[in-house]
Structure formats: structure tokens, C-alpha cells
Scaffold this motif. Structure first.
Motif, PDB file in Angstrom:
ATOM      1  N   SER A 158     -16.356 -19.840 -48.432  1.00  0.00           N
ATOM      2  CA  SER A 158     -15.711 -19.761 -49.739  1.00  0.00           C
ATOM      3  C   SER A 158     -14.398 -18.986 -49.635  1.00  0.00           C
ATOM      4  O   SER A 158     -14.029 -18.484 -48.567  1.00  0.00           O
ATOM      5  N   GLY A 159     -13.725 -18.879 -50.758  1.00  0.00           N
ATOM      6  CA  GLY A 159     -12.462 -18.148 -50.805  1.00  0.00           C
ATOM      7  C   GLY A 159     -12.597 -16.713 -51.275  1.00  0.00           C
ATOM      8  O   GLY A 159     -11.595 -16.091 -51.628  1.00  0.00           O
ATOM      9  N   TYR A 160     -13.830 -16.174 -51.267  1.00  0.00           N
ATOM     10  CA  TYR A 160     -14.066 -14.790 -51.678  1.00  0.00           C
ATOM     11  C   TYR A 160     -14.350 -13.941 -50.438  1.00  0.00           C
ATOM     12  O   TYR A 160     -15.228 -14.281 -49.635  1.00  0.00           O
ATOM     13  N   PHE A 161     -13.625 -12.837 -50.304  1.00  0.00           N
ATOM     14  CA  PHE A 161     -13.733 -11.985 -49.128  1.00  0.00           C
ATOM     15  C   PHE A 161     -14.042 -10.552 -49.571  1.00  0.00           C
ATOM     16  O   PHE A 161     -13.366 -10.003 -50.441  1.00  0.00           O
ATOM     17  N   PHE A 162     -15.086  -9.957 -48.953  1.00  0.00           N
ATOM     18  CA  PHE A 162     -15.505  -8.593 -49.260  1.00  0.00           C
ATOM     19  C   PHE A 162     -15.201  -7.686 -48.076  1.00  0.00           C
ATOM     20  O   PHE A 162     -15.265  -8.121 -46.922  1.00  0.00           O
ATOM     21  N   GLN A 163     -14.882  -6.436 -48.390  1.00  0.00           N
ATOM     22  CA  GLN A 163     -14.731  -5.414 -47.369  1.00  0.00           C
ATOM     23  C   GLN A 163     -15.775  -4.341 -47.644  1.00  0.00           C
ATOM     24  O   GLN A 163     -15.860  -3.821 -48.758  1.00  0.00           O
ATOM     25  N   MET A 164     -16.555  -4.006 -46.636  1.00  0.00           N
ATOM     26  CA  MET A 164     -17.709  -3.134 -46.813  1.00  0.00           C
ATOM     27  C   MET A 164     -17.316  -1.800 -47.441  1.00  0.00           C
ATOM     28  O   MET A 164     -16.389  -1.117 -46.986  1.00  0.00           O
ATOM     29  N   LEU A 165     -18.003  -1.453 -48.541  1.00  0.00           N
ATOM     30  CA  LEU A 165     -17.891  -0.177 -49.252  1.00  0.00           C
ATOM     31  C   LEU A 165     -16.551   0.012 -49.958  1.00  0.00           C
ATOM     32  O   LEU A 165     -16.262   1.119 -50.420  1.00  0.00           O
ATOM     33  N   PHE A 166     -15.743  -1.019 -50.080  1.00  0.00           N
ATOM     34  CA  PHE A 166     -14.470  -0.921 -50.790  1.00  0.00           C
ATOM     35  C   PHE A 166     -14.591  -1.655 -52.126  1.00  0.00           C
ATOM     36  O   PHE A 166     -14.675  -2.885 -52.165  1.00  0.00           O
ATOM     37  N   ASP A 167     -14.600  -0.865 -53.208  1.00  0.00           N
ATOM     38  CA  ASP A 167     -14.705  -1.446 -54.543  1.00  0.00           C
ATOM     39  C   ASP A 167     -13.360  -2.002 -54.990  1.00  0.00           C
ATOM     40  O   ASP A 167     -12.289  -1.499 -54.621  1.00  0.00           O
ATOM     41  N   SER A 168     -13.431  -3.023 -55.799  1.00  0.00           N
ATOM     42  CA  SER A 168     -12.223  -3.622 -56.352  1.00  0.00           C
ATOM     43  C   SER A 168     -12.577  -4.289 -57.668  1.00  0.00           C
ATOM     44  O   SER A 168     -13.527  -5.080 -57.732  1.00  0.00           O
ATOM     45  N   ASN A 169     -11.834  -3.967 -58.709  1.00  0.00           N
ATOM     46  CA  ASN A 169     -12.081  -4.563 -60.017  1.00  0.00           C
ATOM     47  C   ASN A 169     -11.430  -5.934 -60.157  1.00  0.00           C
ATOM     48  O   ASN A 169     -11.885  -6.754 -60.953  1.00  0.00           O
ATOM     49  N   CYS A 170     -10.376  -6.177 -59.412  1.00  0.00           N
ATOM     50  CA  CYS A 170      -9.690  -7.460 -59.565  1.00  0.00           C
ATOM     51  C   CYS A 170      -8.937  -7.815 -58.286  1.00  0.00           C
ATOM     52  O   CYS A 170      -8.123  -7.020 -57.792  1.00  0.00           O
ATOM     53  N   LYS A 171      -9.227  -8.988 -57.767  1.00  0.00           N
ATOM     54  CA  LYS A 171      -8.507  -9.556 -56.635  1.00  0.00           C
ATOM     55  C   LYS A 171      -8.259 -11.025 -56.930  1.00  0.00           C
ATOM     56  O   LYS A 171      -9.082 -11.694 -57.561  1.00  0.00           O
ATOM     57  N   SER A 172      -7.142 -11.512 -56.468  1.00  0.00           N
ATOM     58  CA  SER A 172      -6.807 -12.913 -56.683  1.00  0.00           C
ATOM     59  C   SER A 172      -7.283 -13.738 -55.496  1.00  0.00           C
ATOM     60  O   SER A 172      -7.003 -13.406 -54.339  1.00  0.00           O
ATOM     61  N   SER A 173      -8.015 -14.814 -55.778  1.00  0.00           N
ATOM     62  CA  SER A 173      -8.477 -15.709 -54.729  1.00  0.00           C
ATOM     63  C   SER A 173      -7.479 -16.841 -54.507  1.00  0.00           C
ATOM     64  O   SER A 173      -7.102 -17.121 -53.371  1.00  0.00           O
ATOM     65  N   CYS A 174      -7.054 -17.478 -55.594  1.00  0.00           N
ATOM     66  CA  CYS A 174      -6.042 -18.517 -55.512  1.00  0.00           C
ATOM     67  C   CYS A 174      -5.609 -18.884 -56.924  1.00  0.00           C
ATOM     68  O   CYS A 174      -6.198 -18.424 -57.904  1.00  0.00           O
ATOM     69  N   SER A 175      -4.581 -19.684 -57.033  1.00  0.00           N
ATOM     70  CA  SER A 175      -4.108 -20.166 -58.326  1.00  0.00           C
ATOM     71  C   SER A 175      -3.718 -21.624 -58.191  1.00  0.00           C
ATOM     72  O   SER A 175      -3.374 -22.092 -57.090  1.00  0.00           O
ATOM     73  N   MET A 176      -3.768 -22.360 -59.293  1.00  0.00           N
ATOM     74  CA  MET A 176      -3.452 -23.781 -59.291  1.00  0.00           C
ATOM     75  C   MET A 176      -3.081 -24.214 -60.701  1.00  0.00           C
ATOM     76  O   MET A 176      -3.288 -23.484 -61.671  1.00  0.00           O
TER      77      MET A 176
END
Length: 444
Positions: A31-49
Motif C-alpha cells: 500500500s501507499g501507507y508507511f509507518f516508522q516505529m514509535l514515531f507518532d504523526s497526526n497527518c501525512k500525505s500519501s498522494c493526491s489526484m
């Protein structure tokens, strides 16, 4: 999932599949979702169209049919948590199930009372714990025991020293996902979103939702929150996913089901007992009287026998369709043994949910290997019934059940032209059912 206008990675990788996954349609892709261990994030952009008429029509069709997308993280399926549909603003009453596999692609019109909403923002809640607190210590201790039993004292000390010196690692023991509909006010040509910042709150009531009536550029975004759960062990990380229906969390539902089952069984037992007593009461009385009668009187008494006792000498007579009886008996024996073997593998823990496709593979392999038992039963029954031995009987015995299933599938495929995509969980307003998501072929 990628039949809809969803975010795709640059390179779509497919996971190696066994025969069970292929038959059940579990074709997992990256998929287009990527996680980094123990790093919180409220908003990240995956893609736009761009959301044009064609893409909006596809999304609306999928959402109104209540399609769900499935995600897997560290071999754990992502489940929607127990939050209310549409953050509790749904106009119609929806049955709330604590855990629903995957996430809804949007909110239908019958819930919003207006336009269809697109769930373009996902917030993941990933549960984890340190390996040192659970797995490494338990595994190291088991290895130490095995090494000591084998007399390898030096190996035991080396294993224990390695477990204490290894760097800290973590295990994912649970994951939930909550979908939101967010209409981003501005999106750059490079996909950047100025309002997608660290303090973004998708629960804010002032956020305007994204509808299928919107035309323009939109973005797929996501957030991740890591939560430490030291009480959830690696061996029991699937337990929370067993709560997939209201009955699993409602004690009253369990009690009512048990009482209903007891009542039905009691009524059936009483009915059968009354019928047997009524039919045998006269026979038992005559049997007791037979000790006081002479042989002539006993013969005269047996001349008046009627009912089921007249069939006593006709039980072992060969039926009219002896061949069909022998073949169907063999097929039933094969199915019964297949179910028994599958249950046996399940009891020993081989059919764990982490082994994807194991249930289908075990069932199929058991059915194939037990064909010899089916042939043996068919030969014995047909010989007992006096049927002439023919190779045709063996061929029919081996093909009667799989052949019937194959014909049914071919007929269904010819009657309803569809392309097979994936076996997914689909929620209806009443209950959770499993169905095959079938995508109609585009007309040329």
C-alpha cells in the motif's frame, strides 16, 4: 482495492501466496501507507489526484454498496475500532460492532441524508510492546532448557548472554483504524498540503467533509499513533480480534442462545421419548406376557404383529438404486473424514489466523488424500449390495462431489459474468457477513 482511485505505491509488490490464499482470493499487495516505529504523526500525505466524473462515479458506487478496504500490518489485519459510524452523526441507526475488519471507503447517503462522503483520511492506532518484556526472554529461556538437556552448558550460557545483550526491539500486537472525510482547502501541485500539520485533529467539527460531488484535486492522508500495551502478549494478540459481533460482547445474548438451545433439545427429546414409549408399550407388555404363555399361544400372538416389526426381515435387502447408495455413502464418508482431519489440525494450533490460507489448504489436501478412503467405502458397500464391479463406479465416486461443485461454479459464472477480486468482510445494518466482492466486467 486498486480498482478504485486509491493511492498506489511506486512499485506494487505482491505477497507470496499458497493454494489456500489463491482459492480464497486473499491477494495482498503493498500500500501507499508507511509507518516508522514509535514515531507518532497526526497527518501525512500519501498522494493526491484529480477527482473527475469517472473517479467520482466509481467511488460512489463502491461506497453505496458498502465496500470495505482491508489493510495488514505485521501480519495483523487492521480493524475499525468501536467508534460510531460518521462520528455519531448518522441519521439512521447503524448496528455498532466493536471490531470490523478494514475500513469503509466512505459514508453512504442513507447515513448522511445528503451526498456521499469519501473517507480520504485514516488514523491508525498501533499497539506494541517491547520484545525484552515477553518474547526474547521466553524464547531464550526455552532455548536454554533445550541446551541444558542436551548437555551443552556453554551453548546455554551463550544464548542467555545474547538475549541480554541484544538491542531493544518491539512487537506489534494490535492495530485499529478510524476513517474520516476531510476536504483539504488547498493542495499543491507537488502534493503538499499546508493544513496537514502535526496538530491536525480529524475530530474537529469545523472540518468540511469531502463528497463525491466535489470536482478538483483531493488528497489521501493518514496519521499514526503508537500505544504501548505491555499486557498483550504475542501469543494472545489475536484475542481482541475475536470480538467481531454483538454476541461476543453481550453476555445476555450468550445466555439467551444457551437457553434456547436447551429448550429446543429438551422438546425434541421429550417428543421422541413419547413416540417411542407409545409404540413400544404394547410390545413390552406382550414380551412380558410371553413368559407365561405356551408355544402355541405365543405363535398365535406373533401372527397379529403389525407396523415396524414387519420390516425386520427386509432391512438388508438391496435397494432399487444400489449403485447410487454406495457412491453417495462413499462421498459422505470422505467429507466426514475431511472435516475430522481439519478439526484435528485446528485443535493442535496449525490453523492459526496468522497462517493465511491454511484452513483452505488443509481442507483441500485432506479431501484429496482421503479419496482412497472414499474408494474403499464405495467398494465395500457395492460388494455388500451385490453390485457388479465396474471401473465406472470408481470414476463416479471420485468425481461426483468435485464435479458437482465445478458445474455449479461454471453455471454461476456463465449466468452472472463477474471478475473475482477478494474475499472480504462486509457489514450490513443487521449483522456481519462474509461475501465475495464481485466487480462487474466493463462492457466493451
Amino acid at each position: 482495492l486498486y480498482a478504485a482511485p486509491m493511492c498506489r505505491p511506486n512499485v506494487i509488490e505482491s505477497r507470496h501466496e499458497n493454494i489456500g490464499e489463491i482459492l480464497s482470493g486473499e491477494n495482498m499487495k503493498s500500500s501507499g501507507y508507511f509507518f516508522q516505529m514509535l514515531f507518532d504523526s497526526n497527518c501525512k500525505s500519501s498522494c493526491s489526484m484529480e477527482l473527475d466524473d469517472a473517479r467520482a462515479a466509481i467511488l460512489q458506487d463502491f461506497i453505496e454498496k458498502e465496500y470495505r478496504a482491508h489493510l495488514v500490518v505485521d501480519n495483523l489485519p487492521a480493524f475499525k475500532n468501536a467508534t460510531a459510524v460518521y462520528q455519531g452523526r448518522c441519521q439512521n441507526a447503524y448496528a455498532q460492532i466493536p471490531y470490523q475488519r478494514g475500513f469503509a471507503l466512505g459514508v453512504s447517503k442513507k447515513c448522511t441524508g445528503g451526498p456521499t462522503l469519501i473517507n480520504n483520511h485514516l488514523h491508525f492506532r498501533v499497539q506494541y510492546h517491547s520484545v525484552e518484556k515477553d518474547t526474547v526472554i521466553s524464547v531464550a529461556e526455552s532455548d536454554v532448557v533445550e541446551a541444558v538437556i542436551a548437555g551443552q552448558t556453554k551453548a546455554a550460557k551463550r544464548i542467555k548472554r545474547k538475549a541480554t545483550e541484544d538491542e531493544e526491539k518491539y512487537l506489534v500486537v494490535g492495530i485499529t483504524v478510524e476513517p474520516f472525510s476531510v476536504k483539504w482547502p488547498s493542495i499543491g501541485d507537488d502534493g503538499s498540503i499546508p493544513s496537514c500539520v502535526t496538530d491536525f485533529n480529524p475530530l474537529d467539527r469545523n472540518i468540511e467533509p469531502l463528497t463525491t460531488e466535489y470536482r478538483g484535486r483531493f488528497a489521501w492522508t493518514y496519521g499514526v499513533t503508537w500505544v504501548e500495551e505491555p499486557n498483550i502478549r504475542w501469543a494472545t494478540r489475536w484475542d481482541s480480534f475475536l470480538k467481531t459481533s454483538v454476541a461476543d460482547t453481550n453476555n445476555r445474548a450468550h445466555v439467551l442462545n444457551i437457553l434456547n438451545s436447551i429448550l429446543v433439545v429438551s422438546c425434541l427429546v421429550a417428543t421422541v421419548f413419547a413416540a417411542i414409549v407409545r409404540a413400544l408399550r404394547k410390545d413390552i407388555a406382550q414380551f412380558n406376557m410371553s413368559f407365561e404363555l405356551t408355544r402355541e399361544e405365543e405363535k398365535d400372538l406373533r401372527k397379529d404383529e403389525t407396523g415396524w416389526k414387519m420390516l425386520a426381515g427386509d432391512v438388508f435387502r438391496a435397494p432399487k438404486h444400489s449403485t447410487a447408495l454406495g457412491i453417495l455413502s462413499a462421498a459422505g464418508c470422505q467429507v466426514m473424514l475431511m472435516v475430522t482431519c481439519t478439526l484435528a489440525f485446528g485443535l493442535v494450533g496449525y490453523l492459526s489466523p496468522s497462517r493465511r490460507g491454511a484452513l483452505m489448504t488443509t481442507t483441500l489436501m485432506s479431501f484429496v488424500l482421503l479419496a482412497s478412503a472414499s474408494g474403499y467405502v464405495a467398494a465395500r458397500v457395492l460388494t455388500k449390495l451385490g453390485v457388479e464391479k465396474r471401473w465406472l463406479h470408481i470414476v463416479i465416486t471420485g468425481s461426483i462431489l468435485p464435479g458437482t461443485i465445478f458445474v455449479c461454479f461454471v453455471f454461476a459464472n456463465a449466468l452472472l459474468p463477474v471478475s473475482y477480486t477478494h474475499l472480504r468482510a462486509h457489514e450490513t445494518p443487521e449483522h456481519l457477513v462474509c461475501r465475495l466482492l464481485l466487480e462487474k466486467k466493463k462492457k466493451k
